[in-house]
Design an enzyme around this catalytic site. Structure first.
Site: not given
Ligand SMILES: [Zn+2]
Length: 358
Positions: A54, A101, A146, A148, A204
């Site tokens: 997003a 994506k 994330n 990491e 999320c």
């Protein structure tokens, strides 16, 4: 790793604000903070966005419309129906086709502004490809989900001296901070780099996220990027900004540099050196990612061999997907896989060995 899109030719970089572009960007050029000179600098600048969920998608959209010269989008995932509520670059056809994506974003962004050089790269940024994927860009933007990857990007940015902008959102809350190595605190000054033992992070996938907060955070992030790219560093807000679109609470705090920071003071780059990168990582609430390096898969052969044992086998040139109830596996051309339906690395590993090969 797969790169689609064109590279910016050397001569192409020097674009002048000609008449057509002047009209296109007129409302931005009129803005006193940018002007002709600021726009010219945007046209000559480059940005890499790590993660195109997003925040990454919203940031890419804004930067491409603003006329940044060259944009690379790196993302490891594919579009799913549950993304569409907030990931504004994607549509139902992208989800139906399970497009990566990075590929879907590249197509959409090119149709938005053909004068920007856009490249979508289907990959998970890791210690081995960070240099190849992130080096040489004027700014690195956080679009990941994330820590990491964020700490890896922080290591890389501090080591190479590239500015980057941290941005994160969950539920109705989000935050962002601009990091300029040597000049500002880094992410490791703000947060402990070893997140183990801190319990489950809210994501999320566990507590949801609203479209308005990701778009707001992406907007703050991109405004900072535009200041950096246009050479208006004195206008950077220099703070950790946080906001909650549900309660209406907005905060900005000055973060101090940690004089014992392992990254920007001691220059220990544990995430970039690979020691902290496990072979198998969690990826969302109920899925596991298996990293495989430089393994080229033959989708046609794999599709054939899976026909007898797996259900709903399909591929789209970028990835191959199939179900072995209750699991779903998605395998990318470089051998990386996302196994849905389990949190157990052992289950994921054994499914990978059985269906893809060890
Ligand atoms: Zn630091």
């Amino acid at each position: 790793m797969m790169t689609c899109g064109t590279r910016l030719e050397a001569g192409e970089a020097k674009r002048s604000v000609n008449e057509a572009l002047r009209e296109k960007y007129s409302r931005q050029i009129l803005f006193a903070g940018l002007g002709d000179q600021g726009q010219q600098r945007l046209l000559e600048s480059s940005v890499v966005i790590v993660g195109c969920g997003a925040i990454g998608a919203a940031a890419a959209n804004l930067l491409v419309r603003a006329g940044v010269g060259r944009i690379r989008i790196v993302d490891r995932d594919f579009v799913e129906p549950s993304n569409l509520q907030r990931q504004t670059l994607f549509d139902e056809a992208d989800a139906r086709d399970a497009l990566p994506k990075a590929v879907a974003a590249e197509r959409k962004l090119r149709s938005i502004n053909s004068s920007v050089s856009v490249a979508g790269t289907v990959a998970d940024v890791n210690p081995y490809n960070a240099q190849e994927l992130l080096a040489g860009f004027d700014v690195i933007l956080d679009g990941t989900d994330n820590f990491e990857t964020r700490f890896l990007v922080n290591d890389f940015a501090v080591k190479s001296g590239q500015p980057w902008i941290y941005a994160a959102a969950v539920a109705s809350y989000g935050l962002t901070m601009t990091i300029r190595p040597g000049l500002t605190p880094c992410l490791a000054c703000l947060l402990p780099t070893d997140r183990r033992g801190q319990g489950l992070e809210e994501t999320c996938d566990t507590i949801g996220v609203l479209g308005p907060i990701v778009n707001l955070i992406a907007s703050l992030e991109v405004a900072e990027a535009m200041k950096l790219l246009a050479g208006r560093e004195t206008d950077l807000h220099g703070r950790l900004m946080s906001c909650d679109v549900w309660t209406g609470r907005f905060q900005s705090v000055k973060v101090a540099r940690n004089l014992e920071c392992p990254v920007c003071v001691s220059r220990e780059f544990a995430h970039l050196d690979g020691g902290a990168q496990p072979h198998i990582t969690m990826c969302g609430r109920d899925s596991v990612q298996i990293h495989e390096r430089s393994r080229q898969l033959d989708f046609a052969a794999l599709e054939k061999s899976l026909a007898a044992t797996a259900a709903d086998v399909r591929q789209n040139n970028f990835l191959l997907q199939f179900r072995v109830p209750p699991y779903q596996m998605t395998v990318f051309a470089d051998g990386r896989a996302i196994v849905k339906g389990t949190r157990d690395p052992a289950v994921a590993r054994s499914l990978y060995a059985r269906y893809i090969g060890s």
